[in-house]
Write a protein that holds these residues in place. Structure first.
Motif, PDB file in Angstrom:
ATOM      1  N   ARG A   1      38.102  10.615 -17.398  1.00  5.12           N
ATOM      2  CA  ARG A   1      38.845  11.337 -18.423  1.00  5.12           C
ATOM      3  C   ARG A   1      38.042  12.482 -19.037  1.00  5.12           C
ATOM      4  NH1 ARG A   1      40.323   6.181 -21.824  1.00  5.12           N
ATOM      5  NH2 ARG A   1      38.365   5.530 -20.885  1.00  5.12           N
ATOM      6  N   GLN A   2      37.083  12.991 -18.295  1.00  2.00           N
ATOM      7  CA  GLN A   2      36.244  14.068 -18.793  1.00  2.00           C
ATOM      8  C   GLN A   2      36.267  15.234 -17.803  1.00  2.00           C
ATOM      9  OE1 GLN A   2      32.005  13.290 -18.795  1.00  2.00           O
ATOM     10  NE2 GLN A   2      31.687  14.544 -20.618  1.00  2.00           N
ATOM     11  N   PHE A   3      36.479  16.421 -18.342  1.00  2.00           N
ATOM     12  CA  PHE A   3      36.569  17.612 -17.495  1.00  2.00           C
ATOM     13  C   PHE A   3      35.722  18.681 -18.157  1.00  2.00           C
ATOM     14  CE2 PHE A   3      37.986  19.474 -13.868  1.00  2.00           C
ATOM     15  CZ  PHE A   3      39.123  20.267 -13.872  1.00  2.00           C
ATOM     16  N   ILE A   4      34.837  19.309 -17.388  1.00  2.00           N
ATOM     17  CA  ILE A   4      33.885  20.260 -17.962  1.00  2.00           C
ATOM     18  C   ILE A   4      34.028  21.598 -17.249  1.00  2.00           C
ATOM     19  CG2 ILE A   4      31.435  20.777 -18.284  1.00  2.00           C
ATOM     20  CD1 ILE A   4      30.969  17.729 -18.438  1.00  2.00           C
ATOM     21  N   LEU A   5      34.036  22.658 -18.035  1.00  2.00           N
ATOM     22  CA  LEU A   5      34.074  24.023 -17.509  1.00  2.00           C
ATOM     23  C   LEU A   5      32.721  24.653 -17.776  1.00  2.00           C
ATOM     24  CD1 LEU A   5      35.971  26.231 -16.280  1.00  2.00           C
ATOM     25  CD2 LEU A   5      36.360  26.995 -18.622  1.00  2.00           C
ATOM     26  N   SER A   6      32.118  25.247 -16.750  1.00  2.00           N
ATOM     27  CA  SER A   6      30.749  25.751 -16.874  1.00  2.00           C
ATOM     28  C   SER A   6      30.603  27.133 -16.286  1.00  2.00           C
ATOM     29  CB  SER A   6      29.778  24.815 -16.141  1.00  2.00           C
ATOM     30  OG  SER A   6      29.875  23.496 -16.599  1.00  2.00           O
ATOM     31  N   SER A   7      29.528  27.776 -16.717  1.00  2.00           N
ATOM     32  CA  SER A   7      29.088  29.017 -16.092  1.00  2.00           C
ATOM     33  C   SER A   7      27.572  29.092 -16.212  1.00  2.00           C
ATOM     34  CB  SER A   7      29.721  30.227 -16.755  1.00  2.00           C
ATOM     35  OG  SER A   7      29.178  31.431 -16.238  1.00  2.00           O
ATOM     36  N   LYS A   8      26.926  29.644 -15.214  1.00  2.00           N
ATOM     37  CA  LYS A   8      25.476  29.826 -15.303  1.00  2.00           C
ATOM     38  C   LYS A   8      25.127  31.100 -16.055  1.00  2.00           C
ATOM     39  CE  LYS A   8      24.420  27.318 -11.056  1.00  2.00           C
ATOM     40  NZ  LYS A   8      23.873  27.374  -9.686  1.00  2.00           N
ATOM     41  N   LYS A   9      25.976  32.143 -15.891  1.00  2.00           N
ATOM     42  CA  LYS A   9      25.721  33.433 -16.546  1.00  2.00           C
ATOM     43  C   LYS A   9      27.046  34.061 -16.930  1.00  2.00           C
ATOM     44  CE  LYS A   9      21.376  35.249 -14.705  1.00  2.00           C
ATOM     45  NZ  LYS A   9      20.749  36.393 -14.004  1.00  2.00           N
ATOM     46  N   LEU A  10      27.321  34.122 -18.222  1.00  2.00           N
ATOM     47  CA  LEU A  10      28.589  34.651 -18.677  1.00  2.00           C
ATOM     48  C   LEU A  10      28.670  36.168 -18.532  1.00  2.00           C
ATOM     49  CD1 LEU A  10      29.073  32.472 -21.859  1.00  2.00           C
ATOM     50  CD2 LEU A  10      30.599  32.527 -19.867  1.00  2.00           C
ATOM     51  N   LEU A  11      29.892  36.631 -18.215  1.00  2.00           N
ATOM     52  CA  LEU A  11      30.200  38.058 -18.157  1.00  2.00           C
ATOM     53  C   LEU A  11      31.100  38.421 -19.329  1.00  2.00           C
ATOM     54  CD1 LEU A  11      31.170  38.192 -14.369  1.00  2.00           C
ATOM     55  CD2 LEU A  11      28.915  38.680 -15.356  1.00  2.00           C
ATOM     56  N   LEU A  12      31.151  39.703 -19.662  1.00  2.00           N
ATOM     57  CA  LEU A  12      32.058  40.144 -20.728  1.00  2.00           C
ATOM     58  C   LEU A  12      33.495  39.747 -20.410  1.00  2.00           C
ATOM     59  CD1 LEU A  12      30.739  43.719 -21.620  1.00  2.00           C
ATOM     60  CD2 LEU A  12      30.775  41.712 -23.120  1.00  2.00           C
ATOM     61  N   SER A  13      33.855  39.799 -19.141  1.00  2.00           N
ATOM     62  CA  SER A  13      35.224  39.500 -18.724  1.00  2.00           C
ATOM     63  C   SER A  13      35.576  38.021 -18.856  1.00  2.00           C
ATOM     64  CB  SER A  13      35.437  39.949 -17.278  1.00  2.00           C
ATOM     65  OG  SER A  13      34.499  39.309 -16.426  1.00  2.00           O
ATOM     66  N   ASP A  14      34.616  37.174 -19.166  1.00  2.00           N
ATOM     67  CA  ASP A  14      34.896  35.743 -19.357  1.00  2.00           C
ATOM     68  C   ASP A  14      35.454  35.440 -20.745  1.00  2.00           C
ATOM     69  OD1 ASP A  14      31.958  34.930 -17.429  1.00  2.00           O
ATOM     70  OD2 ASP A  14      34.057  34.936 -16.785  1.00  2.00           O
ATOM     71  N   SER A  15      35.495  36.431 -21.612  1.00  2.00           N
ATOM     72  CA  SER A  15      36.091  36.216 -22.933  1.00  2.00           C
ATOM     73  C   SER A  15      37.543  35.791 -22.798  1.00  2.00           C
ATOM     74  CB  SER A  15      36.013  37.500 -23.760  1.00  2.00           C
ATOM     75  OG  SER A  15      34.692  37.825 -24.090  1.00  2.00           O
ATOM     76  N   GLY A  16      37.984  34.909 -23.681  1.00  2.00           N
ATOM     77  CA  GLY A  16      39.375  34.479 -23.639  1.00  2.00           C
ATOM     78  C   GLY A  16      39.572  33.155 -24.332  1.00  2.00           C
ATOM     79  N   PHE A  17      40.774  32.643 -24.209  1.00  2.00           N
ATOM     80  CA  PHE A  17      41.160  31.370 -24.811  1.00  2.00           C
ATOM     81  C   PHE A  17      41.285  30.368 -23.668  1.00  2.00           C
ATOM     82  CE2 PHE A  17      42.345  28.735 -28.081  1.00  2.00           C
ATOM     83  CZ  PHE A  17      43.670  28.321 -28.098  1.00  2.00           C
ATOM     84  N   TYR A  18      40.448  29.329 -23.685  1.00  2.00           N
ATOM     85  CA  TYR A  18      40.402  28.365 -22.592  1.00  2.00           C
ATOM     86  C   TYR A  18      41.100  27.079 -23.020  1.00  2.00           C
ATOM     87  CZ  TYR A  18      37.264  31.450 -20.151  1.00  2.00           C
ATOM     88  OH  TYR A  18      36.734  32.530 -19.494  1.00  2.00           O
ATOM     89  N   LEU A  19      42.020  26.657 -22.190  1.00  2.00           N
ATOM     90  CA  LEU A  19      42.839  25.491 -22.494  1.00  2.00           C
ATOM     91  C   LEU A  19      42.665  24.429 -21.429  1.00  2.00           C
ATOM     92  CD1 LEU A  19      45.964  27.522 -23.479  1.00  2.00           C
ATOM     93  CD2 LEU A  19      44.911  25.859 -24.989  1.00  2.00           C
ATOM     94  N   CYS A  20      42.548  23.200 -21.877  1.00  2.00           N
ATOM     95  CA  CYS A  20      42.513  22.049 -20.985  1.00  2.00           C
ATOM     96  C   CYS A  20      43.864  21.338 -21.084  1.00  2.00           C
ATOM     97  CB  CYS A  20      41.383  21.114 -21.409  1.00  2.00           C
ATOM     98  SG  CYS A  20      41.167  19.653 -20.377  1.00  2.00           S
ATOM     99  N   ALA A  21      44.330  20.789 -19.994  1.00  2.00           N
ATOM    100  CA  ALA A  21      45.616  20.093 -19.988  1.00  2.00           C
ATOM    101  C   ALA A  21      45.526  18.872 -19.082  1.00  2.00           C
ATOM    102  CB  ALA A  21      46.733  21.018 -19.527  1.00  2.00           C
ATOM    103  N   TRP A  22      46.457  17.937 -19.305  1.00  2.00           N
ATOM    104  CA  TRP A  22      46.513  16.752 -18.453  1.00  2.00           C
ATOM    105  C   TRP A  22      47.967  16.397 -18.167  1.00  2.00           C
ATOM    106  CZ3 TRP A  22      48.742  11.966 -19.410  1.00  2.00           C
ATOM    107  CH2 TRP A  22      49.265  11.787 -20.703  1.00  2.00           C
ATOM    108  N   ASN A  23      48.164  15.663 -17.087  1.00  2.00           N
ATOM    109  CA  ASN A  23      49.430  14.991 -16.854  1.00  2.00           C
ATOM    110  C   ASN A  23      49.183  13.790 -15.976  1.00  2.00           C
ATOM    111  OD1 ASN A  23      49.222  16.122 -14.272  1.00  2.00           O
ATOM    112  ND2 ASN A  23      51.309  16.911 -14.255  1.00  2.00           N
ATOM    113  N   ARG A  24      50.240  13.037 -15.736  1.00  2.00           N
ATOM    114  CA  ARG A  24      50.109  11.803 -14.969  1.00  2.00           C
ATOM    115  C   ARG A  24      50.840  11.903 -13.660  1.00  2.00           C
ATOM    116  NH1 ARG A  24      50.708   7.851 -19.710  1.00  2.00           N
ATOM    117  NH2 ARG A  24      52.842   8.587 -19.843  1.00  2.00           N
ATOM    118  N   GLY A  25      50.423  11.099 -12.765  1.00  2.00           N
ATOM    119  CA  GLY A  25      51.242  10.781 -11.613  1.00  2.00           C
ATOM    120  C   GLY A  25      51.524  11.933 -10.678  1.00  2.00           C
TER     121      GLY A  25
END
Lengths: 114, 113
Positions: free
Chosen positions: B72-96
């Motif tokens: 039940r754990q999900f991780i988003l990573s980057s080694k080196k951020l770019l200016l273009s990585d700016s934004g609103f990051y959303l995690c979502a789930w569903n079943r089945g």
């Protein structure tokens, strides 16, 4: 051409008005349709989920799907200032494996004025 | 009932710095998990999804990666951020199966300076 088209607005209505929000889509294989409400700086919240043509009602909200026209609508009756948000339509192509691929419209920004 | 948590809520990072955003789901087992990015005034773009531990599918080539070390754990990573990585990051789930609606967390607003 985008798979899902949604007028971004903004749409401004007086309190108590009936609001109509719409999306059109190009892929007739879409079979499951959703409307999400997103308040500023928050994640989308599922409002309605339907998989057949016709109407589905939940309180002041009615979702309408017309598969023959590839057109879906969300109606809000007796709109309230608390309904001010961005409304996103989304749809799913049936998948043979687990997980789902949602295709979203760009969202319509709605303001309900007291 | 099921809940989904994302943190941090906001993050300001310099260009070239690493990134780690975390998402956890409670109240369900073996969920499907998703990472989206939402640019201002635009719709949601699917970045990654996972149907099980260690199983990651990437939707678009980019500077980011995802991992699922626990059910039940999900991780988003980057080694080196770019200016273009700016934004609103959303995690979502569903079943089945693939026809269920997704449920979203409250997102992380990432600004790159």
């Amino acid at each position: 051409q985008k798979e899902v088209e949604q007028d971004p607005g903004p749409l401004s209505v007086p309190e108590g008005a009936i609001v109509s929000l719409n999306c059109t889509y190009s892929n007739s294989a879409f079979q499951y349709f959703m409307w999400y409400r997103q308040y500023s700086r928050k994640g989308p919240e599922l409002l309605m989920y339907t998989y057949s043509s016709g109407n589905k009602e939940d309180g002041r909200f009615t979702a309408q799907v017309d598969k023959s026209s590839k057109y879906i609508s969300l109606f809000i009756r007796d709109s309230q200032p608390s309904d001010s948000a961005t409304y996103l339509c989304a749809m799913i192509l049936p998948q043979g494996t687990s997980g789902s691929r949602l295709t979203f419209g760009e969202g319509t920004q709605l303001t309900v004025n007291p | 009932s099921q809940t989904i948590h994302q943190w941090p809520a906001t993050l300001v990072q310099p260009v070239g710095s690493p990134l780690s955003l975390e998402c956890t789901v409670e109240g369900t087992s073996n969920p499907n998990l998703y990472w989206y990015r939402q640019a201002a005034g635009r719709g949601l773009q699917l970045l990654f999804y996972s149907v099980g531990i260690g199983q990651i599918s990437s939707e678009v080539p980019q500077n980011l990666s995802a991992s699922r070390p626990q059910d039940r754990q999900f991780i988003l990573s980057s080694k080196k951020l770019l200016l273009s990585d700016s934004g609103f990051y959303l995690c979502a789930w569903n079943r089945g199966s693939g026809n269920q609606p997704q449920h979203f967390g409250d997102g992380t607003r990432l600004s790159i300076l």
